[in-house]
Motif scaffolding. Structure first.
Motif, PDB file in Angstrom:
ATOM      1  N   ASN A  77       0.684  -1.297   0.132  1.00 35.39           N
ATOM      2  CA  ASN A  77       0.050  -0.228  -0.157  1.00 35.39           C
ATOM      3  C   ASN A  77       1.075   2.055  -0.118  1.00 35.39           C
ATOM      4  O   ASN A  77       1.806   1.097   0.778  1.00 35.39           O
ATOM      5  CB  ASN A  77      -0.680   0.151   0.979  1.00 35.39           C
ATOM      6  CG  ASN A  77      -1.451   1.337   0.938  1.00 35.39           C
ATOM      7  OD1 ASN A  77      -1.932   2.092   0.529  1.00 35.39           O
ATOM      8  ND2 ASN A  77      -2.097   2.039   2.464  1.00 35.39           N
ATOM      9  N   THR A  78       0.945   1.959  -1.257  1.00 32.35           N
ATOM     10  CA  THR A  78       1.555   3.180  -1.019  1.00 32.35           C
ATOM     11  C   THR A  78       0.836   4.433  -1.239  1.00 32.35           C
ATOM     12  O   THR A  78       0.875   5.881  -1.967  1.00 32.35           O
ATOM     13  CB  THR A  78       2.501   3.618  -2.008  1.00 32.35           C
ATOM     14  OG1 THR A  78       1.913   3.396  -3.779  1.00 32.35           O
ATOM     15  CG2 THR A  78       3.153   2.153  -2.310  1.00 32.35           C
ATOM     16  N   VAL A  79      -0.573   4.271  -0.652  1.00 29.51           N
ATOM     17  CA  VAL A  79      -1.809   5.319  -0.899  1.00 29.51           C
ATOM     18  C   VAL A  79      -1.660   6.449   0.330  1.00 29.51           C
ATOM     19  O   VAL A  79      -1.581   5.641   1.856  1.00 29.51           O
ATOM     20  CB  VAL A  79      -2.999   4.591  -1.351  1.00 29.51           C
ATOM     21  CG1 VAL A  79      -3.709   5.970  -1.162  1.00 29.51           C
ATOM     22  CG2 VAL A  79      -3.300   3.369  -1.998  1.00 29.51           C
ATOM     23  N   GLN A  84      -5.835   8.837   6.272  1.00 30.45           N
ATOM     24  CA  GLN A  84      -6.907   8.824   6.302  1.00 30.45           C
ATOM     25  C   GLN A  84      -7.037   7.526   5.194  1.00 30.45           C
ATOM     26  O   GLN A  84      -7.761   6.976   5.842  1.00 30.45           O
ATOM     27  CB  GLN A  84      -7.036  10.627   4.891  1.00 30.45           C
ATOM     28  CG  GLN A  84      -8.482  10.005   4.305  1.00 30.45           C
ATOM     29  CD  GLN A  84      -8.765  11.453   2.508  1.00 30.45           C
ATOM     30  OE1 GLN A  84      -8.014  11.978   2.918  1.00 30.45           O
ATOM     31  NE2 GLN A  84      -9.558  10.786   1.995  1.00 30.45           N
ATOM     32  N   TYR A  85      -6.082   6.827   4.876  1.00 32.49           N
ATOM     33  CA  TYR A  85      -7.110   5.758   4.209  1.00 32.49           C
ATOM     34  C   TYR A  85      -5.827   4.310   4.734  1.00 32.49           C
ATOM     35  O   TYR A  85      -6.370   3.072   4.576  1.00 32.49           O
ATOM     36  CB  TYR A  85      -5.790   5.760   3.094  1.00 32.49           C
ATOM     37  CG  TYR A  85      -6.707   6.649   1.400  1.00 32.49           C
ATOM     38  CD1 TYR A  85      -7.763   7.071   1.613  1.00 32.49           C
ATOM     39  CD2 TYR A  85      -5.816   7.886   1.277  1.00 32.49           C
ATOM     40  CE1 TYR A  85      -8.656   7.438   1.316  1.00 32.49           C
ATOM     41  CE2 TYR A  85      -6.594   8.860   0.935  1.00 32.49           C
ATOM     42  CZ  TYR A  85      -8.174   8.880   0.210  1.00 32.49           C
ATOM     43  OH  TYR A  85      -8.927   9.721  -0.549  1.00 32.49           O
ATOM     44  N   GLU A  86      -5.151   4.362   5.471  1.00 32.11           N
ATOM     45  CA  GLU A  86      -4.366   3.412   6.867  1.00 32.11           C
ATOM     46  C   GLU A  86      -5.594   2.238   6.773  1.00 32.11           C
ATOM     47  O   GLU A  86      -5.168   1.409   6.788  1.00 32.11           O
ATOM     48  CB  GLU A  86      -3.078   3.748   7.510  1.00 32.11           C
ATOM     49  CG  GLU A  86      -2.849   3.117   8.346  1.00 32.11           C
ATOM     50  CD  GLU A  86      -1.539   2.309   7.593  1.00 32.11           C
ATOM     51  OE1 GLU A  86      -0.936   1.471   8.619  1.00 32.11           O
ATOM     52  OE2 GLU A  86      -1.527   2.239   6.538  1.00 32.11           O
ATOM     53  N   LYS A  87      -6.007   2.636   7.466  1.00 32.52           N
ATOM     54  CA  LYS A  87      -7.478   2.536   8.312  1.00 32.52           C
ATOM     55  C   LYS A  87      -8.351   1.901   7.531  1.00 32.52           C
ATOM     56  O   LYS A  87      -7.988   0.157   7.811  1.00 32.52           O
ATOM     57  CB  LYS A  87      -8.287   3.192   9.671  1.00 32.52           C
ATOM     58  CG  LYS A  87      -9.297   2.525  10.833  1.00 32.52           C
ATOM     59  CD  LYS A  87      -9.544   3.355  11.335  1.00 32.52           C
ATOM     60  CE  LYS A  87      -9.896   2.246  12.483  1.00 32.52           C
ATOM     61  NZ  LYS A  87     -10.550   3.343  13.646  1.00 32.52           N
ATOM     62  N   ASP A 102       3.959  -1.269   4.330  1.00 31.83           N
ATOM     63  CA  ASP A 102       2.878  -0.157   3.470  1.00 31.83           C
ATOM     64  C   ASP A 102       4.173   1.151   4.029  1.00 31.83           C
ATOM     65  O   ASP A 102       5.236   0.243   4.517  1.00 31.83           O
ATOM     66  CB  ASP A 102       1.662   0.236   4.282  1.00 31.83           C
ATOM     67  CG  ASP A 102       2.001   0.634   5.604  1.00 31.83           C
ATOM     68  OD1 ASP A 102       2.960   1.164   6.316  1.00 31.83           O
ATOM     69  OD2 ASP A 102       0.694   0.266   6.109  1.00 31.83           O
ATOM     70  N   VAL A 103       4.358   2.465   3.612  1.00 30.61           N
ATOM     71  CA  VAL A 103       5.460   2.626   3.641  1.00 30.61           C
ATOM     72  C   VAL A 103       4.717   4.272   5.107  1.00 30.61           C
ATOM     73  O   VAL A 103       4.888   5.350   4.272  1.00 30.61           O
ATOM     74  CB  VAL A 103       6.292   3.395   2.654  1.00 30.61           C
ATOM     75  CG1 VAL A 103       6.680   2.371   1.903  1.00 30.61           C
ATOM     76  CG2 VAL A 103       5.410   4.030   1.532  1.00 30.61           C
ATOM     77  N   ASN A 104       3.757   4.160   5.500  1.00 29.29           N
ATOM     78  CA  ASN A 104       3.318   5.277   6.676  1.00 29.29           C
ATOM     79  C   ASN A 104       3.783   5.807   7.003  1.00 29.29           C
ATOM     80  O   ASN A 104       5.115   4.924   7.869  1.00 29.29           O
ATOM     81  CB  ASN A 104       1.682   3.672   7.333  1.00 29.29           C
ATOM     82  CG  ASN A 104       1.722   5.151   8.531  1.00 29.29           C
ATOM     83  OD1 ASN A 104       1.400   6.179   8.039  1.00 29.29           O
ATOM     84  ND2 ASN A 104       0.872   4.372   9.596  1.00 29.29           N
ATOM     85  N   GLY A 108      -0.613   9.296  13.623  1.00 28.24           N
ATOM     86  CA  GLY A 108      -1.455   9.329  13.898  1.00 28.24           C
ATOM     87  C   GLY A 108      -2.015   7.476  12.676  1.00 28.24           C
ATOM     88  O   GLY A 108      -2.699   6.701  13.667  1.00 28.24           O
ATOM     89  N   ALA A 109      -1.837   7.463  12.501  1.00 26.16           N
ATOM     90  CA  ALA A 109      -1.977   6.032  10.770  1.00 26.16           C
ATOM     91  C   ALA A 109      -1.078   5.331  12.208  1.00 26.16           C
ATOM     92  O   ALA A 109      -1.884   3.828  11.866  1.00 26.16           O
ATOM     93  CB  ALA A 109      -2.012   6.209   9.959  1.00 26.16           C
TER      94      ALA A 109
END
Length: 412
Positions: A77-79, A84-87, A102-104, A108-109
């Protein structure tokens, strides 16, 4: 053979990851580019050959997420933005029982993702979060120092300076505004703390980077490492973890901070000569324009940067010892920007999961589940690193500093 789906695969980071994954034929028989911009995804897929395909994907639609990742062995996941989009994406991946990377880089995420650890364990999956450059490679190097080089690791301080990428879009600046609006996690005196932005000036400092001339003022910045390091490296006696950085040119970052400080991140419209304009939209447009002007004034316009990780502690003999790691835009990393630096480590993380070299289940940062030797060996082979050739040299530089202040250059 396996199938990997790269969400946001036509973006800057996603494209870099896809290009590297396309070279891993012995691991992945199919690489799927899932992106809102299907046309761009199809162009990339056509360029990379029949093993790479494209599919339309909307991160705002759960059914679209499920359709995109169905039948995948791993989802990368690179979005962003991740706050906004992790959860929604990670929870969907867990529901379908698919391994995940992912690269979060949002705080908060990160908290939200770690709260899903038990659900991921129950689903029997590995969810490797924050597997970019920083967080990501920084986590691996810090854990290497803490677990293998030092008997006790008292502090880990991370410093960043980067910039001069060919372009910087509204999303990047908007994310920067978001980070400047939120409290900053730090680990001080063995305790997790949140520093208000207005209190952060006391933590600013001047730092030197091995490949950049002069000193740079770095500012406390919200990042996942001060959240995850104390949780997964606490047995080593950790007392401090901080993260600070700047963006180049420095005048541009100072301007960004000043504009944000004046409240121009506000999205409530104001009327200007009969037209409604939000301070936010004006600020983004102005900063993009001013950035280009500031870069045009520089003699050296090549993308560059450095991440510096300073790990301090003690040897088994109780002597003070420091290890400093630099990830510099030199050698194979020279002239490379965000895409390669962030996308490549994420792709390699996915390869390690599929190879069975990451066995732990749950939601885990790199320091909790990735063997640094496995990663470095894979990186060397995948990127063709050769320290005998200048343009192929590793971007990693390591220094050892003993109690007397003697500095020694180390090889990994």
């Amino acid at each position: 053979m396996a199938k990997i789906t790269v969400l946001g695969g036509a973006g800057v980071v996603g494209t870099a990851a896809v290009r590297l994954l396309a070279t891993q034929q012995e691991v992945f028989s199919e690489v799927v580019i899932a992106d809102y911009n299907l046309e761009s995804a199809e162009v990339i897929a056509k360029e990379l050959g029949p093993r790479v395909t494209a599919i339309a994907f909307d991160a705002n639609d759960i059914s679209s997420i499920k359709t995109a990742i169905k039948g995948s062995d791993i989802v990368l996941n690179t979005v962003g933005p991740y706050y906004q989009y992790e959860k929604p994406i990670l929870s969907t991946v867990i529901e379908l029982g698919i391994n995940y990377v992912d690269v979060n880089d949002d705080t908060g995420a990160t908290y939200e993702a770690l709260e899903m650890d038990e659900a991921a364990r129950q689903a029997g999956i590995t969810a490797l979060i924050g597997m970019g450059s920083s967080p990501g490679v920084t986590n691996l190097l810090a854990s290497f120092a803490a677990n293998e080089l030092l008997h006790e690791c008292e502090s880990i301080d991370l410093f960043h300076a980067h910039g001069f990428e060919p372009s910087e879009g509204p999303g990047v600046i908007g994310h920067r505004f978001y980070c400047m609006s939120n409290p900053i996690p730090v680990f001080i005196d063995g305790k997790e703390k949140l520093i208000a932005q207005k209190e952060s000036a006391a933590f600013e400092e001047e730092v030197e980077f091995i490949n950049l001339k002069g000193k740079y003022r770095v500012y406390p910045y919200p990042h996942p490492e001060p959240i995850t390091f104390p949780r997964f490296l606490k047995a080593k006696g950790l007392k401090r973890v901080t993260n600070k950085g700047t963006v180049l040119p420095e005048k541009y970052y100072e301007l960004t901070r000043a504009i944000h400080g004046l409240g121009f991140d506000n999205k409530d419209p104001v009327e200007v000569k009969g037209r409604k304009v939000t301070p936010y939209d004006f600020a983004i447009a102005y900063l993009i324009k001013r950035r280009d002007e500031l870069i045009s004034e520089e003699s050296d316009k090549e993308p560059r940067g450095c991440v510096k990780i300073v790990c301090k502690g003690k040897t088994r003999k109780g002597e003070e010892q420091t290890y400093v790691f630099y990830l510099a835009s030199e050698g194979i990393g020279k002239g490379q920007g965000l895409g390669m630096g962030t996308g490549y480590p994420a792709a390699l993380g996915a390869v390690l999961i599929q190879q069975g070299k990451i066995k732990k289940k749950g939601v885990l940062p790199p320091e909790a589940c990735v063997n640094v030797w496995h990663f470095m060996d894979l990186m060397k082979n995948a990127l063709g690193i050769d320290d005998q050739t200048e343009e192929k040299k590793s971007p990693l530089i390591i220094e050892s500093i003993d109690a007397a202040g003697k500095v020694k250059r180390m090889q990994f």
